[in-house]
Enzyme design. Structure first.
Site, PDB file in Angstrom:
ATOM      1  N   HIS A 182      -1.447  -3.168  -1.974  1.00  0.00           N
ATOM      2  CA  HIS A 182      -1.871  -2.043  -2.825  1.00  0.00           C
ATOM      3  C   HIS A 182      -1.247  -0.731  -2.339  1.00  0.00           C
ATOM      4  O   HIS A 182      -1.917   0.242  -1.997  1.00  0.00           O
ATOM      5  CB  HIS A 182      -3.396  -1.920  -2.851  1.00  0.00           C
ATOM      6  CG  HIS A 182      -3.899  -1.217  -4.088  1.00  0.00           C
ATOM      7  ND1 HIS A 182      -5.113  -1.505  -4.674  1.00  0.00           N
ATOM      8  CD2 HIS A 182      -3.358  -0.228  -4.854  1.00  0.00           C
ATOM      9  CE1 HIS A 182      -5.303  -0.737  -5.736  1.00  0.00           C
ATOM     10  NE2 HIS A 182      -4.248   0.048  -5.851  1.00  0.00           N
ATOM     11  N   GLU A 214      -9.827  -7.271  -3.015  1.00  0.00           N
ATOM     12  CA  GLU A 214      -9.061  -6.560  -1.989  1.00  0.00           C
ATOM     13  C   GLU A 214      -9.995  -6.131  -0.860  1.00  0.00           C
ATOM     14  O   GLU A 214     -11.127  -5.702  -1.124  1.00  0.00           O
ATOM     15  CB  GLU A 214      -8.370  -5.332  -2.614  1.00  0.00           C
ATOM     16  CG  GLU A 214      -7.340  -5.707  -3.669  1.00  0.00           C
ATOM     17  CD  GLU A 214      -6.640  -4.493  -4.278  1.00  0.00           C
ATOM     18  OE1 GLU A 214      -6.951  -3.358  -3.871  1.00  0.00           O
ATOM     19  OE2 GLU A 214      -5.791  -4.682  -5.164  1.00  0.00           O
ATOM     20  N   ARG A 266      -3.903  -3.464 -11.979  1.00  0.00           N
ATOM     21  CA  ARG A 266      -5.142  -3.928 -11.373  1.00  0.00           C
ATOM     22  C   ARG A 266      -5.077  -5.449 -11.263  1.00  0.00           C
ATOM     23  O   ARG A 266      -4.635  -6.129 -12.192  1.00  0.00           O
ATOM     24  CB  ARG A 266      -6.363  -3.508 -12.201  1.00  0.00           C
ATOM     25  CG  ARG A 266      -6.710  -2.029 -12.075  1.00  0.00           C
ATOM     26  CD  ARG A 266      -7.259  -1.733 -10.685  1.00  0.00           C
ATOM     27  NE  ARG A 266      -7.630  -0.326 -10.502  1.00  0.00           N
ATOM     28  CZ  ARG A 266      -6.839   0.596  -9.978  1.00  0.00           C
ATOM     29  NH1 ARG A 266      -5.593   0.258  -9.628  1.00  0.00           N
ATOM     30  NH2 ARG A 266      -7.262   1.829  -9.815  1.00  0.00           N
TER      31      ARG A 266
END
Length: 537
Positions: free
Chosen positions: A276, A258, A229
């Site tokens: 990601h 994000e 994370r």
């Protein structure tokens, strides 16, 4: 059942939901539209984009379950969901191999400058000397967080000839030693490792755990990889260290915000960035979508789900042992609540012969049965322990083994001065039976409609009760009587084919020697799950 799919999930999962529910598949909705649509839905399915906030959960008046098609639930207000009795399910292992392989891809990419070399070559720049790499063989990999992904990365790093050290305060040395990994402190992990890879969840403890002081412990030649994370790393401190050459490089798949907006990270030549992609494989997305759809449909049907994050986490062995007992547990709670509907100061649960290290899930289902008809707000196995605490009910749980006997659950509940008991067993064939009530030994199959009558053990009394039922054409399916002594008190359980009207119950209660009557209604579906199918008249 209506399901709102707020983020894009793989089509096989959508198809499975469509087979049993109405599906509103609308990823990317503006927030206002999302708040409006969720109001009529029973379930919400998201990935990481949608923030399932307190506001969104409050708007979802009918929500029973939130499904996260992935592992992390930091975008979901789990505490608010729990207080509202909303099940939150995720996919614990669906991304394991995809995230592991992406970590390894970044490990190779940063060790050999692959993205930078590729970009240069596309500009017709043949610069072999500029992209001198380093071998992984013989280097030290520091793994922070040894969950499923961390351990899979460690296993493969060992096969590459790397020495693996790890920091995880929540795993025992015995578990780590099985993997031929050295368990060390965070400080030693950072100072010894040539490559540091992060695989910890985002919690209060891990937010910003890799900051300026931690980065200062790393070797100038060390490289940091983050596929966990983004907020685990202080990005400002990392940027400064990379600019100053205090560490050699970083590879990041996740970011504190994000999508990644304007950031100094993109201008650094010693950083590899991906958007990601850790879970972005066809296989992982299909598995995640199908698994979360299965769990959401189970939750909507009121069935136990294996991956609810706001219920006790069980090992696969404990889940297998406990799963058959759950319908019996809920039945005992419902039965106790209707037969003894008085103050609930204590609830003591005893499990016999259940070879399971964690029986708290079954206790939650007992509390659900005890409380669900006594509170105005929705009460299920998710928030029942919280409801019990708020009501001041003290809950305790014990386990013991008595080999050679069937699985048994005993519930003792009531006030400090008077605890009433109900006990049930699960037969070898998996059928629920009640074997004791308020100290009376008897055995019966619970059924949808029952009368529980404490009475004096005297001739003719049972016949008089049967006559009253017969006069009103209420058929008795079966009857069991337990007594403690001849001529003393006794307990009669009558299974009947239909609900007994209130005035008829009052007439039975007026029979001399009858000490009271309690009408019990149990859900047919729950009885079916417990292997106690009602006999159709």
């Amino acid at each position: 059942m209506k399901v709102l799919v707020a983020d894009a999930i793989a089509q096989p999962g959508v198809d499975l939901l469509l087979s049993e529910a109405e599906v509103d598949n609308c990823p990317g909705l503006p927030r206002d539209a999302l708040l409006e649509r969720v109001a009529t839905c029973d379930a919400l399915v998201v990935r990481s984009q949608t923030k399932v906030s307190r506001e969104l959960l409050q708007a979802g008046n009918n929500l029973k379950v939130v499904g996260r098609a992935g592992v992390g639930v930091d975008n979901i207000d789990v505490e608010e969901a729990t207080s509202r009795g909303i099940v939150v399910v995720n996919v614990p292992g669906g991304n394991t191999m995809a995230a592991c392989e992406h970590t390894l891809a970044l490990l190779f990419a940063i060790a050999r400058n692959i993205p930078q070399a590729d970009a240069a070559l596309r500009k017709s720049q043949w610069e072999r000397e500029a992209f001198m790499g380093t071998e992984l063989n013989g280097k030290v990999l520091g793994v922070i967080g040894t969950g499923k992904v961390g351990l899979e990365v460690a296993r493969r790093a060992r096969s590459l000839g790397m020495e693996v050290i790890a920091y995880d305060p929540y795993i025992s040395p015995e578990q780590i030693s099985k993997m031929d990994i050295s368990q060390v402190s965070l400080e030693e992990t950072l100072s010894r490792a040539d490559f540091v890879t992060l695989h910890c969840p985002l919690t209060r403890e891990t937010r910003g755990m890799i900051g300026r002081d931690e980065i200062a412990l790393m070797k100038p030649s060390a490289r940091l990889i983050n596929c966990a994370r983004g907020s685990v790393v202080d990005e400002k401190a990392l940027c400064q260290a990379l600019k100053e050459g205090r560490i050699a490089g970083a590879a990041l798949d996740v970011f504190s915000k994000e999508p990644l907006g304007p950031s100094p990270l993109v201008d650094l030549p010693n950083v590899v960035l991906t958007p990601h992609l850790g879970a972005s494989t066809v296989e992982a997305q299909d598995y995640n979508a199908i698994y979360v759809a299965e769990q959401v449909l189970k939750a909507l049907k009121g069935l136990p789900v294996e991956s609810a994050v706001n219920q006790p986490r069980l090992s696969r062995e404990d889940w297998s042992a406990l799963r058959p007992l759950i319908p019996l547990a809920e039945l005992l709670g419902l039965l106790h609540a209707q037969v003894f509907p008085w103050a609930l100061e204590q609830a003591q649960v005893s499990f016999a012969n259940v070879e399971c290290d964690n029986t708290s899930l079954a206790t939650s289902y007992i509390l659900k049965g005890l409380l669900q008809n006594t509170v105005a707000a929705p009460c299920n196995h998710i928030n029942a322990p919280l409801v019990a605490r708020e009501r001041g009910t003290k809950v305790s749980e014990t386990r013991h083994l008595d080999h050679g006997h069937p699985w048994m659950i005993q519930l003792r509940a009531g006030t400090a001065h008077r605890l009433r008991t109900v006990s049930g067993i699960l037969t070898p064939a998996g059928q629920a039976r009640v074997v004791e009530m308020d100290g009376y030994s008897l055995e019966f199959v619970p059924s949808p409609h029952m009368l529980v009558c404490p009475h004096a053990d005297r001739p003719g009394l049972i016949g008089r009760v049967g006559t009253l039922l017969g006069e009103r054409r209420v058929n008795i399916a079966s009857m069991q009587v337990g007594r403690k002594s001849v001529g003393g008190d006794a307990l009669m359980i009558l299974q009947v084919d239909e609900p007994v009207p209130g005035d008829l119950s009052n007439s039975i209660a007026g029979v001399p020697g009858v000490h009271g009557v309690r009408a019990v209604e149990l859900p047919a579906q729950l009885l079916k799950e417990a292997g106690a199918d009602p006999i159709v008249p």
